[in-house]
Motif scaffolding. Structure first.
Motif, short mmCIF file in Angstrom:
data_model
loop_
_atom_site.label_atom_id
_atom_site.label_comp_id
_atom_site.label_asym_id
_atom_site.label_seq_id
_atom_site.Cartn_x
_atom_site.Cartn_y
_atom_site.Cartn_z
N UNK A 142 0.84 -1.20 0.00
CA UNK A 142 0.00 0.00 0.00
C UNK A 142 0.87 1.25 0.00
N UNK A 143 1.95 1.22 0.79
CA UNK A 143 2.86 2.36 0.85
C UNK A 143 3.51 2.62 -0.51
N UNK A 144 3.94 1.54 -1.18
CA UNK A 144 4.58 1.70 -2.49
C UNK A 144 3.57 2.22 -3.52
N UNK A 145 2.38 1.58 -3.56
CA UNK A 145 1.39 1.97 -4.55
C UNK A 145 0.72 3.29 -4.26
N UNK A 146 0.53 3.63 -2.97
CA UNK A 146 -0.22 4.82 -2.62
C UNK A 146 0.60 6.01 -2.23
N UNK A 147 1.87 5.80 -1.86
CA UNK A 147 2.71 6.92 -1.43
C UNK A 147 3.94 7.08 -2.31
N UNK A 148 4.70 6.00 -2.51
CA UNK A 148 5.93 6.11 -3.29
C UNK A 148 5.63 6.39 -4.76
N UNK A 149 4.72 5.62 -5.34
CA UNK A 149 4.43 5.78 -6.77
C UNK A 149 3.90 7.16 -7.12
N UNK A 150 2.90 7.72 -6.40
CA UNK A 150 2.46 9.08 -6.73
C UNK A 150 3.57 10.11 -6.55
N UNK A 258 -1.05 8.24 2.83
CA UNK A 258 -0.87 6.80 2.69
C UNK A 258 0.25 6.29 3.58
N UNK A 259 1.30 7.07 3.75
CA UNK A 259 2.39 6.64 4.62
C UNK A 259 1.90 6.49 6.06
N UNK A 260 1.12 7.45 6.55
CA UNK A 260 0.60 7.35 7.91
C UNK A 260 -0.42 6.22 8.04
N UNK A 261 -1.21 6.02 7.00
CA UNK A 261 -2.16 4.91 6.97
C UNK A 261 -1.44 3.57 7.12
N UNK A 262 -0.33 3.43 6.40
CA UNK A 262 0.43 2.18 6.44
C UNK A 262 1.04 1.96 7.82
N UNK A 263 1.52 3.04 8.44
CA UNK A 263 2.07 2.91 9.79
C UNK A 263 1.01 2.33 10.73
N UNK A 264 -0.19 2.87 10.67
CA UNK A 264 -1.27 2.35 11.52
C UNK A 264 -1.60 0.91 11.20
N UNK A 265 -1.63 0.57 9.92
CA UNK A 265 -1.98 -0.80 9.52
C UNK A 265 -0.96 -1.80 10.02
N UNK A 266 0.33 -1.48 9.87
CA UNK A 266 1.38 -2.40 10.32
C UNK A 266 1.33 -2.56 11.83
N UNK A 267 1.15 -1.44 12.54
CA UNK A 267 1.10 -1.49 14.00
C UNK A 267 -0.06 -2.35 14.51
N UNK A 268 -1.13 -2.42 13.72
CA UNK A 268 -2.34 -3.09 14.21
C UNK A 268 -2.37 -4.59 13.97
N UNK A 269 -1.50 -5.12 13.12
CA UNK A 269 -1.65 -6.52 12.70
C UNK A 269 -1.57 -7.49 13.88
N UNK A 270 -0.59 -7.30 14.76
CA UNK A 270 -0.48 -8.19 15.92
C UNK A 270 -1.69 -8.05 16.84
N UNK A 271 -2.21 -6.82 16.94
CA UNK A 271 -3.38 -6.58 17.80
C UNK A 271 -4.58 -7.37 17.29
#
Length: 430
Positions: A142-150, A258-271
């Motif tokens: 998501x970070x690559x497609x939504x933040x890096x690519x744009x 998108x970068x902040x969205x990805x941070x939240x998503x990664x942090x939440x996976x274990x939860x």
């Protein structure tokens, strides 16, 4: 990671690319995007069927994924490489041709990939943990497609940006194939006919209901994703004096979100893995979607905004709530595959994977058309310059389309999970 790059590109960038840079009216662009994605759905059952029947020294799934990622990557580069000076009809024909190519390649990867979740392990808790790792890497996609690519597209153009990320896509899929070369898998090709195969899938009523509910969830998320590029241009205009203003200027507002969205998503996976163990998978999913609704309402009250830092904070929370949608359904549906395999002795995970993605793809296909027609009805103006003055009615409609409307759709999904799916699943998984 490699698959999700293209998922985000087709959800996030293609509609905005056609309307903001090719001058295609938003209603037509939405219809074209939807038409291609509906065509993509037709190929799903065929790829699922053929992958179930494939026999090779590398198993049933690997050959499809190995070749499919090359087709997907080439198509993605091509659709952003429209030659200059062509008319609108020629531009549309070019984009459609390469979009079709890319989506066929995507199907060749995604269907066999999803099927493996039912083959590698039959332990429901292990599937939750495995899906957590999977979705953490998906968040990087998501970070690559939504933040890096744009961001790359703004500095060097879409064709070069797409070309630069393709080695990451191909490398990710090929590395995953190499890494699981010794993992458990079902070698024996299925011999049941196409109609018989999908008859067995549709006989699994709990699975069919889950597919439909997952499609409802995806429609909400896809509307948010399709509208986000417009929101970054028109609803989130940074004042320049907040903590993350420099990051927004360097990355672009869209990339920062998108970068902040990805941070939240990664942090939440274990939860979400932990909550799935404690509350059950369905209970954890209902909790996640409920929190998502609360967040969307809060975001509605904050937009439009000139405080990019506050909105970025909201996107961290959005990523965390979205983690439930990302992870938990993908950990649930392999459990339902086991029901059919236990009752019939037939391993048709590819067919299940194809139907599972049907609901997701139908929702992703509908979202651009729904958003495009909604904005067109409100008087949205297309442009070739990136930004153009929009009416208050059009901006208000955009705000609703990425907040309250998706929240209401998620409410429908919650009711379906609680009142319809959960009782059926309890009976099926006994």
């Amino acid at each position: 990671m490699g698959i999700v790059v293209f998922v985000i590109v087709k959800q996030l960038l293609i509609l905005a690319y056609m309307t903001a840079f090719l001058g295609v009216p938003v209603g037509i662009a939405g219809f074209v995007t939807t038409a291609v994605l509906i065509f993509d759905m037709i190929t799903d059952p065929l790829i699922g069927y053929f992958s179930d029947r494939t026999q090779s020294r590398y198993g049933r799934r690997a050959p499809w994924m190995f070749l499919g990622v090359l087709v997907m990557s080439a198509g993605m580069v091509g659709l952003f490489s429209v030659p200059p000076g062509m008319g609108m009809n020629a531009n549309l024909a070019w984009v459609v041709a390469f979009f079709v190519m890319a989506t066929i390649g995507f199907t060749m990867v995604a269907i066999p990939y999803g099927a493996q979740s039912g083959e590698i392990t039959q332990d429901p808790k292990e599937r939750s943990a495995m899906t957590g790792f999977r979705m953490a890497f998906a968040s990087i996609g998501i970070l690559i497609g939504g933040a890096v690519l744009p961001g790359l597209a703004d500095t060097m153009g879409y064709p070069m940006a797409a070309l630069l990320v393709t080695p990451l896509m191909v490398g990710a899929v090929w590395l995953s194939l190499w890494s699981i070369r010794k993992a458990p898998r079902i070698e024996q090709a299925a011999t049941v006919s196409l109609s018989g195969m999908f008859g067995l899938v549709f006989a699994n009523k709990a699975f069919v209901v889950l597919v439909l509910i997952y499609g409802v969830m995806t429609l909400a998320i896809a509307m948010i994703t399709a509208g986000l590029p417009f929101a970054a241009l028109y609803l989130i205009v940074d004042s320049g004096d907040t903590m993350l203003s420099g990051a927004a200027e360097a990355l672009t507002t869209l990339s920062l979100m998108f970068a902040t969205f990805v941070v939240g998503s990664i942090l939440s996976q274990a939860i979400w893995v932990l909550l799935s163990h404690r509350l059950g998978k369905v209970g954890a999913l209902i909790l996640g979607l409920s929190l998502y609704m609360v967040l969307l309402y809060t975001l509605y009250t904050m937009l439009p905004s000139v405080n990019v830092t506050a909105i970025a904070g909201m996107f961290v929370l959005a990523g965390m709530t979205n983690g439930a949608y990302q992870q938990i359904p993908w950990a649930i549906y392999p459990d339902l595959m086991d029901v059919t395999r236990r009752e019939t002795g037939i391993a048709i995970e590819g067919a299940f994977s194809a139907i599972w993605l049907f609901g997701q793809k139908l929702a992703n296909a509908m979202a651009p058309a729904v958003l495009g027609l909604t904005l067109a009805a409100a008087g949205w103006q297309e442009t070739t310059a990136g930004v153009v003055a929009q009416s208050d009615s059009a901006l208000n409609t955009l705000q609703l389309s990425i907040t309250l409307i998706p929240a209401a759709i998620l409410g429908v999904a919650i009711l379906g999970l609680a009142l319809i799916y959960r009782p059926m699943a309890r009976r099926a998984l006994v």
